[in-house]
Design a protein around this motif. Sequence first.
Motif, short mmCIF file in Angstrom:
data_model
loop_
_atom_site.label_atom_id
_atom_site.label_comp_id
_atom_site.label_asym_id
_atom_site.label_seq_id
_atom_site.Cartn_x
_atom_site.Cartn_y
_atom_site.Cartn_z
N GLY A 1 81.56 60.94 32.01
CA GLY A 1 81.41 60.41 33.34
C GLY A 1 81.35 58.91 33.33
N ALA A 2 80.84 58.34 34.43
CA ALA A 2 80.77 56.88 34.52
C ALA A 2 79.83 56.30 33.47
CB ALA A 2 80.30 56.49 35.92
N ALA A 3 78.79 57.07 33.06
CA ALA A 3 77.83 56.58 32.07
C ALA A 3 78.30 56.79 30.65
CB ALA A 3 76.48 57.28 32.27
N GLY A 4 79.47 57.46 30.47
CA GLY A 4 79.94 57.78 29.13
C GLY A 4 79.82 59.27 28.87
N TRP A 5 79.89 59.64 27.59
CA TRP A 5 79.79 61.05 27.24
C TRP A 5 78.35 61.52 27.41
CZ3 TRP A 5 83.80 64.11 26.72
CH2 TRP A 5 85.04 63.57 26.37
N GLN A 6 78.23 62.74 28.02
CA GLN A 6 76.93 63.36 28.24
C GLN A 6 76.99 64.83 27.88
OE1 GLN A 6 76.96 61.90 32.43
NE2 GLN A 6 74.85 61.19 31.98
N GLU B 1 88.11 67.15 21.46
CA GLU B 1 88.09 66.44 22.75
C GLU B 1 89.33 66.81 23.55
OE1 GLU B 1 88.09 61.80 24.30
OE2 GLU B 1 87.52 62.26 22.22
N LYS B 2 89.13 67.13 24.83
CA LYS B 2 90.23 67.47 25.71
C LYS B 2 90.00 66.82 27.08
CE LYS B 2 92.98 71.32 27.44
NZ LYS B 2 93.16 72.81 27.49
N GLY B 3 90.58 65.66 27.28
CA GLY B 3 90.41 64.94 28.53
C GLY B 3 88.96 64.51 28.71
N PRO B 4 88.40 64.78 29.90
CA PRO B 4 87.01 64.39 30.15
C PRO B 4 85.98 65.39 29.61
CG PRO B 4 87.93 65.35 32.12
CD PRO B 4 89.05 65.33 31.11
N GLU B 5 86.41 66.35 28.80
CA GLU B 5 85.51 67.35 28.23
C GLU B 5 85.68 67.39 26.72
OE1 GLU B 5 85.25 71.19 30.10
OE2 GLU B 5 86.24 70.44 31.93
N ALA B 6 84.63 67.90 26.05
CA ALA B 6 84.70 68.01 24.59
C ALA B 6 83.80 69.16 24.13
CB ALA B 6 84.27 66.70 23.93
N GLN C 1 78.72 55.19 22.64
CA GLN C 1 80.02 55.44 23.24
C GLN C 1 80.77 56.59 22.57
OE1 GLN C 1 81.02 53.83 26.10
NE2 GLN C 1 78.91 53.04 25.94
N GLU C 2 80.47 56.86 21.31
CA GLU C 2 81.15 57.91 20.58
C GLU C 2 80.42 59.24 20.74
OE1 GLU C 2 84.02 57.46 19.12
OE2 GLU C 2 83.99 55.31 19.62
N ILE C 3 81.19 60.33 20.75
CA ILE C 3 80.61 61.66 20.94
C ILE C 3 79.60 61.96 19.84
CG2 ILE C 3 81.14 64.13 20.89
CD1 ILE C 3 83.76 63.52 22.29
N LYS C 4 79.92 61.67 18.60
CA LYS C 4 79.01 61.95 17.49
C LYS C 4 77.68 61.22 17.68
CE LYS C 4 78.65 61.52 12.46
NZ LYS C 4 79.36 61.14 11.21
N GLU C 5 77.72 59.94 18.07
CA GLU C 5 76.50 59.15 18.24
C GLU C 5 75.68 59.64 19.43
OE1 GLU C 5 75.50 57.06 15.97
OE2 GLU C 5 77.35 57.54 14.87
N VAL C 6 76.36 60.11 20.48
CA VAL C 6 75.64 60.68 21.62
C VAL C 6 74.84 61.91 21.18
CG1 VAL C 6 75.95 61.92 23.81
CG2 VAL C 6 77.22 59.81 23.38
N ILE C 7 75.47 62.77 20.39
CA ILE C 7 74.80 63.99 19.92
C ILE C 7 73.62 63.64 19.01
CG2 ILE C 7 75.08 66.07 18.54
CD1 ILE C 7 78.03 66.14 19.49
N LEU C 8 73.84 62.73 18.07
CA LEU C 8 72.76 62.37 17.13
C LEU C 8 71.58 61.72 17.86
CD1 LEU C 8 74.79 61.00 14.07
CD2 LEU C 8 73.47 63.13 14.21
N GLN C 9 71.85 60.86 18.84
CA GLN C 9 70.75 60.23 19.56
C GLN C 9 69.97 61.25 20.38
OE1 GLN C 9 70.78 57.11 23.07
NE2 GLN C 9 71.04 56.00 21.12
N TYR C 10 70.66 62.17 20.99
CA TYR C 10 69.97 63.20 21.77
C TYR C 10 69.08 64.07 20.87
CZ TYR C 10 69.17 67.51 24.33
OH TYR C 10 68.57 68.60 24.91
N LEU C 11 69.62 64.49 19.72
CA LEU C 11 68.85 65.36 18.83
C LEU C 11 67.65 64.61 18.24
CD1 LEU C 11 71.72 67.20 16.90
CD2 LEU C 11 70.35 68.06 18.81
N SER C 12 67.85 63.36 17.80
CA SER C 12 66.75 62.62 17.16
C SER C 12 65.64 62.29 18.14
CB SER C 12 67.29 61.35 16.50
OG SER C 12 67.90 60.50 17.46
N LEU C 13 65.97 61.85 19.35
CA LEU C 13 64.93 61.55 20.34
C LEU C 13 64.19 62.82 20.78
CD1 LEU C 13 66.63 58.84 22.61
CD2 LEU C 13 64.82 58.51 20.90
N THR C 14 64.89 63.95 20.78
CA THR C 14 64.23 65.22 21.13
C THR C 14 63.26 65.63 20.04
OG1 THR C 14 66.17 65.93 22.41
CG2 THR C 14 64.61 67.63 21.73
#
Length: 396
Positions: free
Chosen positions: A377-382, A347-352, A283-296
Amino acid sequence: MKFEVAHPVNARLLKFATLLCLSLLVAACSEDKALPAKASAETAAPAAAESLNKSPEPPEPAAAEQSTAAPDPFPAPGKPEQPASSPPAVPAPASSEEVQPLQNYMDAVHGDRKGDLIFSAKQDLDLDGYDEIVLGYGDLDEAEPQYSVVSELYVLRDMDGEVVELAHDPGGGYQKLGFKLIRLQDLPQTFIYCGLTNGGGMSGFEVQEVSGNQVLDKVYSASPTGTGEDEILDTNNDGQLDTYMQYRNDYNTFNYALNRTYEMESGEFVLQATKVEIPEYPQEIKEVILQYLSLTVLEVEQSPETEERLARLWTGSAGTAAAAEDLGGWREALEGYHSEIRFDIKEKGPEAEASLSYTDGNKQKEEHAMQLHLVKGAAGWQIDGLELIPGQGSVQ
């Protein structure tokens, strides 16, 4: 001289009396001799009839021979090897000219043999018409023989009495134990198997094959980080190993639990599936980034759940997504050292916007950075945009 003619009747009676006495005498003598023979014949007849009607039974093995028979010094695949607590024995030679074959091979080993003979086997492994001999030396664990570690392994070949050394493994690295000869699915030759361990939380295995005058690795499966569980299996119970599995869950996998399955195809093990235990969507922006980078960076293959999660984390065009080779320099920072990555998130509204940077550990202290754009979006931060910034040179 005067002859008196006997009365005809008296003559006949006398003759008859004489013949009767002789007959009785002969009958008495004959009965004395015939009675034992008759009794013997009456006794033997039923026994002979019974033996004709009854199938002969095989002779029972002598108990003494069973108890004194020497064990097979070179068990074949599928036949249990001698336990490590009882090194293979060789039958005593029948004459002084004969030599004990196992001792003959042991004498042919070059170098200093270390410890006890833990494992021995003799078989034509590569089907070239000559037997190979496998000798493993190490420290015998009398309490738990199956855990006796082999520190030196020799592979020899007997070429019509000439013993040639094909390989000598002096040990090193992971400990080796549990040696045995195995078959792999649909392959005609026989292979050498051993288990691998670091004495702690890691278990793996190695399968070697004789190829020409060399002993090569057919399969090597063991975690390089010292944790993990790998095993090779006979899934269809036909006596030939056909599948092996790897389990990983450590800093090298960014603490994702991975289960890989390999199966035999055309004589080689091929990855069939990878099961990855991925936590709930962050749910957090930092965790979204770390999960994307590590799985890649992991480059997980044959894993539908990983592909699905990456598709949710990244919504940008496919051509702009980061590849594993692009992020190679970030791996060390991601492997449990997230604190070394510096985050600047706005973070600025629905963008970061997020700026990431880290300083490598070499002498140049080069700084690496990237810029990311995220939308909510509906799924969270992407993530829908990523730009890698070339190294900034040394940092003072």
